[in-house]
Scaffold this motif. Structure first.
Motif, PDB file in Angstrom:
ATOM      1  N   MET A 185      43.371  -0.679 -58.007  1.00 49.86           N
ATOM      2  CA  MET A 185      42.825  -1.437 -56.882  1.00 49.86           C
ATOM      3  C   MET A 185      42.205  -2.723 -57.404  1.00 49.86           C
ATOM      4  O   MET A 185      41.449  -2.703 -58.372  1.00 49.86           O
ATOM      5  CB  MET A 185      41.761  -0.650 -56.125  1.00 49.86           C
ATOM      6  N   VAL A 186      42.535  -3.815 -56.765  1.00 50.65           N
ATOM      7  CA  VAL A 186      41.918  -5.100 -57.049  1.00 50.65           C
ATOM      8  C   VAL A 186      41.349  -5.583 -55.730  1.00 50.65           C
ATOM      9  O   VAL A 186      42.051  -5.631 -54.724  1.00 50.65           O
ATOM     10  CB  VAL A 186      42.935  -6.111 -57.611  1.00 50.65           C
TER      11      VAL A 186
ATOM     12  N   TYR B 219      39.895   3.911 -50.798  1.00 50.62           N
ATOM     13  CA  TYR B 219      40.565   4.973 -51.546  1.00 50.62           C
ATOM     14  C   TYR B 219      41.507   4.375 -52.569  1.00 50.62           C
ATOM     15  O   TYR B 219      42.009   3.268 -52.424  1.00 50.62           O
ATOM     16  CB  TYR B 219      41.293   5.959 -50.629  1.00 50.62           C
ATOM     17  N   LEU B 220      41.680   5.132 -53.651  1.00 48.18           N
ATOM     18  CA  LEU B 220      42.589   4.762 -54.722  1.00 48.18           C
ATOM     19  C   LEU B 220      43.666   5.822 -54.787  1.00 48.18           C
ATOM     20  O   LEU B 220      43.384   6.999 -54.624  1.00 48.18           O
ATOM     21  CB  LEU B 220      41.862   4.746 -56.068  1.00 48.18           C
ATOM     22  N   ARG B 221      44.886   5.390 -55.058  1.00 47.18           N
ATOM     23  CA  ARG B 221      45.991   6.317 -55.278  1.00 47.18           C
ATOM     24  C   ARG B 221      46.676   5.916 -56.576  1.00 47.18           C
ATOM     25  O   ARG B 221      46.852   4.730 -56.844  1.00 47.18           O
ATOM     26  CB  ARG B 221      47.001   6.269 -54.136  1.00 47.18           C
ATOM     27  N   LEU B 222      47.077   6.892 -57.341  1.00 47.91           N
ATOM     28  CA  LEU B 222      47.750   6.647 -58.607  1.00 47.91           C
ATOM     29  C   LEU B 222      49.003   5.793 -58.422  1.00 47.91           C
ATOM     30  O   LEU B 222      49.345   4.980 -59.266  1.00 47.91           O
ATOM     31  CB  LEU B 222      48.095   7.991 -59.257  1.00 47.91           C
ATOM     32  N   MET B 223      49.654   5.938 -57.296  1.00 47.54           N
ATOM     33  CA  MET B 223      50.902   5.222 -57.039  1.00 47.54           C
ATOM     34  C   MET B 223      50.703   3.742 -56.730  1.00 47.54           C
ATOM     35  O   MET B 223      51.656   2.968 -56.730  1.00 47.54           O
ATOM     36  CB  MET B 223      51.653   5.885 -55.879  1.00 47.54           C
ATOM     37  N   ASP B 224      49.464   3.309 -56.483  1.00 47.70           N
ATOM     38  CA  ASP B 224      49.199   1.920 -56.125  1.00 47.70           C
ATOM     39  C   ASP B 224      48.947   1.071 -57.366  1.00 47.70           C
ATOM     40  O   ASP B 224      48.374   1.538 -58.347  1.00 47.70           O
ATOM     41  CB  ASP B 224      47.987   1.819 -55.191  1.00 47.70           C
ATOM     42  N   SER B 225      49.362  -0.186 -57.294  1.00 44.04           N
ATOM     43  CA  SER B 225      49.135  -1.125 -58.380  1.00 44.04           C
ATOM     44  C   SER B 225      49.053  -2.525 -57.790  1.00 44.04           C
ATOM     45  O   SER B 225      49.847  -2.887 -56.923  1.00 44.04           O
ATOM     46  CB  SER B 225      50.270  -1.046 -59.395  1.00 44.04           C
ATOM     47  N   ALA B 226      48.062  -3.285 -58.253  1.00 44.19           N
ATOM     48  CA  ALA B 226      47.897  -4.666 -57.794  1.00 44.19           C
ATOM     49  C   ALA B 226      47.681  -5.549 -59.022  1.00 44.19           C
ATOM     50  O   ALA B 226      47.031  -5.134 -59.979  1.00 44.19           O
ATOM     51  CB  ALA B 226      46.708  -4.766 -56.841  1.00 44.19           C
ATOM     52  N   PRO B 227      48.226  -6.773 -59.010  1.00 42.20           N
ATOM     53  CA  PRO B 227      48.071  -7.652 -60.171  1.00 42.20           C
ATOM     54  C   PRO B 227      46.634  -8.155 -60.307  1.00 42.20           C
ATOM     55  O   PRO B 227      45.965  -8.424 -59.313  1.00 42.20           O
ATOM     56  CB  PRO B 227      49.031  -8.808 -59.871  1.00 42.20           C
ATOM     57  N   LEU B 228      46.181  -8.277 -61.553  1.00 40.36           N
ATOM     58  CA  LEU B 228      44.879  -8.863 -61.840  1.00 40.36           C
ATOM     59  C   LEU B 228      45.014 -10.378 -61.892  1.00 40.36           C
ATOM     60  O   LEU B 228      46.062 -10.905 -62.255  1.00 40.36           O
ATOM     61  CB  LEU B 228      44.344  -8.348 -63.178  1.00 40.36           C
ATOM     62  N   LYS B 229      43.943 -11.069 -61.548  1.00 39.18           N
ATOM     63  CA  LYS B 229      43.922 -12.531 -61.559  1.00 39.18           C
ATOM     64  C   LYS B 229      44.229 -13.056 -62.964  1.00 39.18           C
ATOM     65  O   LYS B 229      43.786 -12.477 -63.947  1.00 39.18           O
ATOM     66  CB  LYS B 229      42.536 -13.008 -61.098  1.00 39.18           C
ATOM     67  N   GLY B 230      45.000 -14.100 -63.034  1.00 41.76           N
ATOM     68  CA  GLY B 230      45.298 -14.725 -64.312  1.00 41.76           C
ATOM     69  C   GLY B 230      46.354 -14.010 -65.127  1.00 41.76           C
ATOM     70  O   GLY B 230      46.463 -14.222 -66.331  1.00 41.76           O
ATOM     71  N   GLY B 231      47.111 -13.115 -64.497  1.00 39.02           N
ATOM     72  CA  GLY B 231      48.190 -12.422 -65.192  1.00 39.02           C
ATOM     73  C   GLY B 231      47.727 -11.487 -66.300  1.00 39.02           C
ATOM     74  O   GLY B 231      48.409 -11.288 -67.291  1.00 39.02           O
TER      75      GLY B 231
ATOM     76  N   CYS C 278      30.588 -12.805 -52.672  1.00 42.58           N
ATOM     77  CA  CYS C 278      30.635 -13.796 -53.759  1.00 42.58           C
ATOM     78  C   CYS C 278      32.052 -14.173 -54.197  1.00 42.58           C
ATOM     79  O   CYS C 278      32.223 -15.014 -55.063  1.00 42.58           O
ATOM     80  CB  CYS C 278      29.836 -13.295 -54.965  1.00 42.58           C
ATOM     81  N   SER C 279      33.063 -13.526 -53.624  1.00 44.53           N
ATOM     82  CA  SER C 279      34.481 -13.772 -53.931  1.00 44.53           C
ATOM     83  C   SER C 279      34.897 -13.390 -55.346  1.00 44.53           C
ATOM     84  O   SER C 279      35.966 -13.758 -55.795  1.00 44.53           O
ATOM     85  CB  SER C 279      34.851 -15.244 -53.677  1.00 44.53           C
ATOM     86  N   ARG C 280      34.049 -12.654 -56.075  1.00 47.08           N
ATOM     87  CA  ARG C 280      34.401 -12.197 -57.420  1.00 47.08           C
ATOM     88  C   ARG C 280      35.438 -11.095 -57.308  1.00 47.08           C
ATOM     89  O   ARG C 280      35.353 -10.225 -56.451  1.00 47.08           O
ATOM     90  CB  ARG C 280      33.156 -11.675 -58.137  1.00 47.08           C
ATOM     91  N   GLU C 281      36.433 -11.118 -58.187  1.00 50.39           N
ATOM     92  CA  GLU C 281      37.452 -10.074 -58.202  1.00 50.39           C
ATOM     93  C   GLU C 281      36.916  -8.871 -58.965  1.00 50.39           C
ATOM     94  O   GLU C 281      36.439  -8.992 -60.087  1.00 50.39           O
ATOM     95  CB  GLU C 281      38.716 -10.592 -58.879  1.00 50.39           C
ATOM     96  N   ASN C 282      36.953  -7.715 -58.329  1.00 52.95           N
ATOM     97  CA  ASN C 282      36.569  -6.455 -58.942  1.00 52.95           C
ATOM     98  C   ASN C 282      37.809  -5.577 -58.989  1.00 52.95           C
ATOM     99  O   ASN C 282      38.638  -5.614 -58.090  1.00 52.95           O
ATOM    100  CB  ASN C 282      35.488  -5.749 -58.108  1.00 52.95           C
ATOM    101  N   SER C 283      37.932  -4.769 -60.040  1.00 53.11           N
ATOM    102  CA  SER C 283      39.101  -3.890 -60.115  1.00 53.11           C
ATOM    103  C   SER C 283      38.702  -2.527 -60.656  1.00 53.11           C
ATOM    104  O   SER C 283      37.701  -2.377 -61.350  1.00 53.11           O
ATOM    105  CB  SER C 283      40.187  -4.511 -60.995  1.00 53.11           C
TER     106      SER C 283
END
Length: 171
Positions: free
Chosen positions: A69-70, A51-63, A76-81
């Motif tokens: 959601m991240v 689930y996704l909530r508007l109030m949630d935030s996570a940093p993306l790889k590499g700034g 495969c360990s690939r980052e999806n967001s």
């Protein structure tokens, strides 16, 4: 706005028959949008509903900023967001009923939505609406069964939401 691949804008469109009710919408920043995710790199499908909530935030790889959601793919360990565009959250109104209308838009990077059984998980409890003529608030509307009804004391009429369907569209 043109987005580089594999970045996509995906709209969730809702269609329903409304009876004496309007302004159907997700309530608050803690509303849970349930999705099943598929890695855009290897095709692995998440085992559990996310689930996704508007109030949630996570940093993306590499700034590179943040997203709602991240998630790292287990295979495969690939980052999806995936990110919710807050300004795109719209109510479903009596004026638009019986037409598919976008009620939210997601920005997806390297993730594909899995549509199988999504209605059951996507549209659950937490919606709100008002009486079309009275403005009476109706809270915690559950659309899991695709139908909902109640009674408006001010107008002495039944209110309802029926035949709820949805679809995802590229924007």
């Amino acid at each position: 706005l043109s987005l580089p691949l594999p970045l996509q804008k995906i709209g969730l469109q809702l269609r329903a028959t409304l009876e004496n009710i309007t302004g159907l919408r997700a309530a608050g920043e803690d509303f849970r949008w349930y999705l099943k995710l598929k890695c855009g790199n290897c095709g692995e499908v998440s085992e559990k509903w996310q689930y996704l909530r508007l109030m949630d935030s996570a940093p993306l790889k590499g700034g590179r900023g943040s997203a709602t959601m991240v998630q790292k793919c287990k295979l495969c360990s690939r980052e999806n967001s995936i990110d919710i565009l807050s300004q795109t959250i719209k109510p479903y109104n009596v004026i638009t009923f019986c037409k598919h209308v976008s009620i939210i838009i997601f920005i997806i990077f390297l993730v594909q939505l899995t549509l199988k059984n999504l209605l059951q998980m996507c549209l659950q409890a937490g919606f709100v609406a008002e009486g079309a003529e009275s403005g009476t608030p109706f809270n915690d509307i559950n659309l899991l069964e695709k139908d909902w009804n109640d009674y408006d004391e001010k107008t002495k009429e039944s209110v309802g939401i029926y035949e709820v369907t949805h679809k995802f569209v590229k924007c």
